[in-house]
Enzyme design. Structure first.
Site, PDB file in Angstrom:
ATOM      1  N   GLY A 154       0.801  -1.208   0.000  1.00  0.00           N
ATOM      2  CA  GLY A 154       0.000   0.000   0.000  1.00  0.00           C
ATOM      3  C   GLY A 154       0.839   1.265   0.000  1.00  0.00           C
ATOM      4  CB  CYS A 155      -0.234   4.725   0.724  1.00  0.00           C
ATOM      5  SG  CYS A 155      -1.732   4.722  -0.301  1.00  0.00           S
TER       6      CYS A 155
END
Length: 404
Positions: A154-155
């Site tokens: 993810g981020c």
């Protein structure tokens, strides 16, 4: 001795689409009536985003002109995971190569044969043999270059890539690490009126970023960042509020409205955990490189840490011009910090945050450095040591004046 991050290069697809155009695509794709379309337009207006980039031109076109989604009223048959991964494999390498070229042009003295490690980062597509091997072949890297793939985190994944690069450099002073992050988030549009999907559809864009990390300052006069410290936090209550799953019709993002509250609850302890053992206080920090997960997240951090919108200017610029590009985004923000650095910033600390599934919160402290000549004046320019206890002075001096 710290490792140094610099030569941040970025790239985006050719399709630059205004946020209102994407809102019209979404309203039509979801079959919204006038009232729901009006609410959706308002959501896009307050996002803080003006444009996003996509490998798909469809988001700026009308039904009947689509090249990826079916030209049917309900977009059926909706693209499968296989179709989306085929698009990822077609588009990821060219975008990654452009980001790498934009990185290496900043350090013309760096020979590709000197790169010892390659770290690739992505959560929006996977295949094997993968992007890492394609980059080795396309760039002409040494076949024995040590490859690591950071996938599906993810981020915040780019921060983990930087941590890895830092560890490689601490273990080997000759290490030179190329980090490449590629995220094609717009491949994973979900045709659903659920709030989580409406929010994620309003935020995410496509982009790639590349940078070099090595155990000595990079061989150029442009600013770079000395890696000083890392800290990770976890808010388990957010396990279901930010998540990333592979489903039949693409990768499905869960991004609930509770995420800013979770970050608000944990950001102060995350910051304290990073800085408590360092001769730097929050008030000493001039530059912030915060992952712009969304406007509300940035505003929440400002409120909790006592920051101003001007303090967060680097993140707001990236959010406005690109949206949220998952893991690549924080590297775009660091590029903005470097692009706007001046000699007066030499030695200034930079505090960076990124967030992702779990709910995971990552923090790192970096230090701006322009050149070895300017480093000599760094402690005087920064002026943060006057109020530090005497026993911390030597550590502060090292932090402020470190060079090769």
């Amino acid at each position: 001795m710290p490792s140094y991050l610099g030569a941040v290069g970025t790239a985006n697809p050719v399709h630059r689409i205004a946020q209102p155009q994407i809102a019209e695509f979404m309203a039509q794709a979801l079959g919204f009536g006038e009232a729901d379309t009006r609410k959706l337009r308002a959501l896009y207006r307050v996002s803080g985003i003006e444009h996003r980039y996509s490998v798909l031109p469809d988001y700026g076109r009308a039904n009947g002109e689509y090249t990826f989604f079916p030209n049917t009223p309900d977009l059926e048959p909706f693209p499968s995971v296989g179709q989306r991964m085929a698009a990822y494999r077609r588009e990821a390498l060219p975008l990654a190569m452009e980001a790498v070229r934009n990185s290496l042009v900043q350090v013309p003295d760096v020979d590709l044969g000197s790169i010892t490690h390659l770290v690739t980062v992505s959560c929006t597509g996977m295949y094997a043999p993968g992007l890492d091997i394609e980059l080795v072949q396309s760039l002409g890297l040494r076949p024995d270059v040590r490859r690591t793939c950071v996938n599906f985190m993810g981020c915040y994944a780019a921060v983990n890539a930087v941590k890895l690069a830092d560890a490689f450099c601490l273990a080997d002073a000759q290490a030179r690490v190329l980090i490449v992050s590629v995220e094609l988030c717009t491949l994973h549009f979900q045709k659903s009126p659920e709030e989580d999907h409406l929010v994620s559809n309003a935020l995410f864009g496509d982009g790639a970023a590349a940078c070099l990390v090595q155990a000595r300052p990079l061989p150029n006069e442009a600013p770079s960042l000395a890696l000083q410290a890392f800290h990770c936090g976890l808010e388990p209550d957010g396990h279901d509020d930010m998540a990333w799953h592979i489903n039949d019709f693409g990768f499905e993002m869960t991004l609930s409205s509770y995420v800013p509250k979770l970050i608000q609850r944990g950001i102060r302890s995350l910051t304290d955990g990073l800085l408590n053992s360092l001769p730097v206080q929050l008030g000493d920090v001039r530059h912030f490189a915060i992952h712009p997960g969304g406007r509300k997240i940035l505003e929440t951090i400002e409120t909790e840490l006592g920051l101003t919108r001007a303090d967060n200017r680097h993140a707001y610029r990236v959010l406005r011009d690109y949206g949220n590009m998952s893991s690549a985004t924080v590297l775009f923000v660091l590029r903005d910090v470097l692009a706007h650095a001046t000699p007066a910033d030499n030695g200034a600390p930079v505090l960076s945050f990124a967030f992702g599934p779990g709910l995971t919160m990552e923090a790192m402290l970096l230090q701006l450095t322009v050149s070895s000549e300017q480093l000599a004046a760094g402690s005087e320019q920064l002026g943060i040591t006057a109020h530090l206890p005497q026993e911390k002075m030597s550590r502060a001096a090292k932090l402020l004046t470190t060079n090769c």
